[in-house]
Design a protein around this motif. Sequence first.
Motif, PDB file in Angstrom:
ATOM      1  N   UNK A 179      -0.088   5.575  12.450  1.00 13.81           N
ATOM      2  CA  UNK A 179      -0.831   5.325  13.693  1.00 13.81           C
ATOM      3  C   UNK A 179       0.059   4.857  14.835  1.00 13.81           C
ATOM      4  N   UNK A 180       1.149   4.153  14.506  1.00 14.51           N
ATOM      5  CA  UNK A 180       2.019   3.620  15.557  1.00 14.51           C
ATOM      6  C   UNK A 180       2.997   4.682  16.067  1.00 14.51           C
ATOM      7  N   UNK A 181       3.767   5.293  15.172  1.00 13.26           N
ATOM      8  CA  UNK A 181       4.766   6.279  15.596  1.00 13.26           C
ATOM      9  C   UNK A 181       4.144   7.640  15.914  1.00 13.26           C
ATOM     10  N   UNK A 182       2.959   7.924  15.341  1.00  7.38           N
ATOM     11  CA  UNK A 182       2.309   9.228  15.496  1.00  7.38           C
ATOM     12  C   UNK A 182       3.248  10.344  15.037  1.00  7.38           C
ATOM     13  N   UNK A 183       3.922  10.092  13.939  1.00  7.20           N
ATOM     14  CA  UNK A 183       4.851  11.035  13.317  1.00  7.20           C
ATOM     15  C   UNK A 183       4.509  11.088  11.832  1.00  7.20           C
ATOM     16  N   UNK A 184       4.724  12.243  11.202  1.00  3.84           N
ATOM     17  CA  UNK A 184       4.425  12.386   9.792  1.00  3.84           C
ATOM     18  C   UNK A 184       5.522  11.839   8.897  1.00  3.84           C
ATOM     19  N   UNK A 185       5.129  11.202   7.792  1.00  4.75           N
ATOM     20  CA  UNK A 185       6.066  10.657   6.815  1.00  4.75           C
ATOM     21  C   UNK A 185       5.628  11.089   5.415  1.00  4.75           C
ATOM     22  N   UNK A 186       6.600  11.219   4.511  1.00  7.28           N
ATOM     23  CA  UNK A 186       6.296  11.526   3.116  1.00  7.28           C
ATOM     24  C   UNK A 186       6.154  10.216   2.346  1.00  7.28           C
ATOM     25  N   UNK A 187       4.916   9.776   2.161  1.00  9.22           N
ATOM     26  CA  UNK A 187       4.630   8.509   1.479  1.00  9.22           C
ATOM     27  C   UNK A 187       4.148   8.737   0.051  1.00  9.22           C
ATOM     28  N   UNK A 188       4.336   9.970  -0.446  1.00  5.02           N
ATOM     29  CA  UNK A 188       3.759  10.324  -1.750  1.00  5.02           C
ATOM     30  C   UNK A 188       4.514   9.734  -2.926  1.00  5.02           C
ATOM     31  N   UNK A 189       5.690   9.156  -2.691  1.00  2.00           N
ATOM     32  CA  UNK A 189       6.485   8.621  -3.794  1.00  2.00           C
ATOM     33  C   UNK A 189       6.272   7.128  -4.026  1.00  2.00           C
ATOM     34  N   UNK A 190       5.525   6.479  -3.156  1.00  2.00           N
ATOM     35  CA  UNK A 190       5.317   5.033  -3.264  1.00  2.00           C
ATOM     36  C   UNK A 190       4.540   4.712  -4.539  1.00  2.00           C
ATOM     37  N   UNK A 191       4.949   3.641  -5.232  1.00  2.00           N
ATOM     38  CA  UNK A 191       4.233   3.175  -6.410  1.00  2.00           C
ATOM     39  C   UNK A 191       3.214   2.110  -6.020  1.00  2.00           C
ATOM     40  N   UNK A 192       1.941   2.468  -6.009  1.00  2.00           N
ATOM     41  CA  UNK A 192       0.885   1.548  -5.589  1.00  2.00           C
ATOM     42  C   UNK A 192       0.324   0.800  -6.795  1.00  2.00           C
ATOM     43  N   UNK A 193       0.289  -0.530  -6.683  1.00  2.00           N
ATOM     44  CA  UNK A 193      -0.331  -1.372  -7.707  1.00  2.00           C
ATOM     45  C   UNK A 193      -1.334  -2.275  -6.994  1.00  2.00           C
ATOM     46  N   UNK A 194      -2.618  -1.987  -7.181  1.00  2.00           N
ATOM     47  CA  UNK A 194      -3.682  -2.786  -6.600  1.00  2.00           C
ATOM     48  C   UNK A 194      -4.230  -3.720  -7.673  1.00  2.00           C
ATOM     49  N   UNK A 195      -4.607  -4.919  -7.270  1.00  2.00           N
ATOM     50  CA  UNK A 195      -5.206  -5.851  -8.226  1.00  2.00           C
ATOM     51  C   UNK A 195      -6.571  -6.297  -7.708  1.00  2.00           C
ATOM     52  N   UNK A 196      -7.451  -6.606  -8.650  1.00  2.00           N
ATOM     53  CA  UNK A 196      -8.791  -7.077  -8.280  1.00  2.00           C
ATOM     54  C   UNK A 196      -9.329  -7.969  -9.389  1.00  2.00           C
ATOM     55  N   UNK A 197     -10.300  -8.783  -9.010  1.00  2.00           N
ATOM     56  CA  UNK A 197     -11.008  -9.603  -9.991  1.00  2.00           C
ATOM     57  C   UNK A 197     -12.348  -8.989 -10.367  1.00  2.00           C
ATOM     58  N   UNK A 198     -12.864  -8.131  -9.493  1.00  2.00           N
ATOM     59  CA  UNK A 198     -14.138  -7.457  -9.769  1.00  2.00           C
ATOM     60  C   UNK A 198     -14.126  -6.093  -9.083  1.00  2.00           C
ATOM     61  N   UNK A 199     -13.803  -5.058  -9.830  1.00  2.00           N
ATOM     62  CA  UNK A 199     -13.660  -3.722  -9.246  1.00  2.00           C
ATOM     63  C   UNK A 199     -14.981  -3.178  -8.706  1.00  2.00           C
ATOM     64  N   UNK A 200     -16.111  -3.754  -9.127  1.00  3.46           N
ATOM     65  CA  UNK A 200     -17.407  -3.254  -8.668  1.00  3.46           C
ATOM     66  C   UNK A 200     -17.637  -3.500  -7.188  1.00  3.46           C
ATOM     67  N   UNK A 201     -16.825  -4.376  -6.585  1.00  5.20           N
ATOM     68  CA  UNK A 201     -16.944  -4.630  -5.147  1.00  5.20           C
ATOM     69  C   UNK A 201     -16.188  -3.598  -4.315  1.00  5.20           C
TER      70      UNK A 201
END
Length: 377
Positions: free
Chosen positions: A276-298
């Motif tokens: 949104x800031x640079x308005x340029x395309x980037x290849x972000x497909x290699x990032x390792x995402x680890x999300x954590x939650x206490x209640x996934x139903x939310x």
Amino acid sequence: MAQIQFIHAQFSKRAGTKAELVRHLQGHLLKLRTKRLTDSKTSSVTTDVIGVAASSHEDHLVRNASRQVQAELTYYDLSRIERRATRLHNARSISNGLNHLGPEDLKQLERLKNGVRLAQIQSEHRADEVAADLHADFPWLAAATEVVWHSMRRSVREGWPGLRLQPMLLDGPPGIGKSVWARRLGEVLDTPSMIIEATNENASFGIVGSQRGWSNAAPGRVLGTIFTSQVGNPIVIVDEVDKAGSATSSKGRSFDLAAALLPLLEPATARHWSCPYYEVGFDMSWIGWVLTSNNFRDLPAPLLSRCPPIRLSALSLEDLVGFALRESHRRGLSQASSEAIQETLLRLSPQTERLSLRTVIRMIEHAERLEAEQVRQ
């Protein structure tokens, strides 16, 4: 580490600023004018000295004529150069997709014009070793480690240039070490890692950045990590994503963190993600995402479809004692400190709220400080 293209834009090898183009065109025209005048003056002088016996005298006159020639650019010349430089600069900027950026932003992007590196797993045997080490430290998080293990082995089998981890959502009670496991994952993979506390991010700006026009407009922290490390597959931990809030602009537009993550968690869209800031395309497909939650139903269904929750159970006292012993040894604590921590844990009731990995880590860090003070004394 392998190298891949990261920014979807073309960086010109030639001078790109308009001022540089103007100077280049002015210098080129002056050189052509000076040469033309010099050739004309030299020809005239040579004609005048025909019949003179001394060739050295002729050379002297020719050199003198050359020194006296000084081409000048008229106002008409400067106007034409200005117009031509403007056309060239605009054409180059449009062709590379960077014409909307200022000098500072261009300078930042040019740091990665040759691409970024990717952390790799060299063999399936190495994948087995990494998974075994991770499991030895966090046996109660075996379900998460197994997902990483399969991702590592697949990266090797497919011959990918780097490690690509499946996005993960670790769901379980607080204090069982979900974010600690994720940080350790970055260490064993030898790749940068960063953590974003979703409870402190009232919108998506901290992750993906904000558009120009906002008072605090800036690129996101994820891009900042890649710019700093020049590694395209860091581990990005979004802690307690189920507690993330959202922001609403003065025009009523909502900026939700979970919604902002969706294109980044889908490999097809992440390959050409537009900042949104640079308005340029980037290849972000290699990032390792680890999300954590206490209640996934939310969490919303679209996010859960991209990150099916990995259900994790509470810690046992045996798990805590084992982690304390291994972590104390890893940090080089004395046997006396290690035994004191173990004895303290065994005295705790399994039902107490203090029975968490955070408690153990604070005890180990306190023991480290005490031993460091003893050494100084």
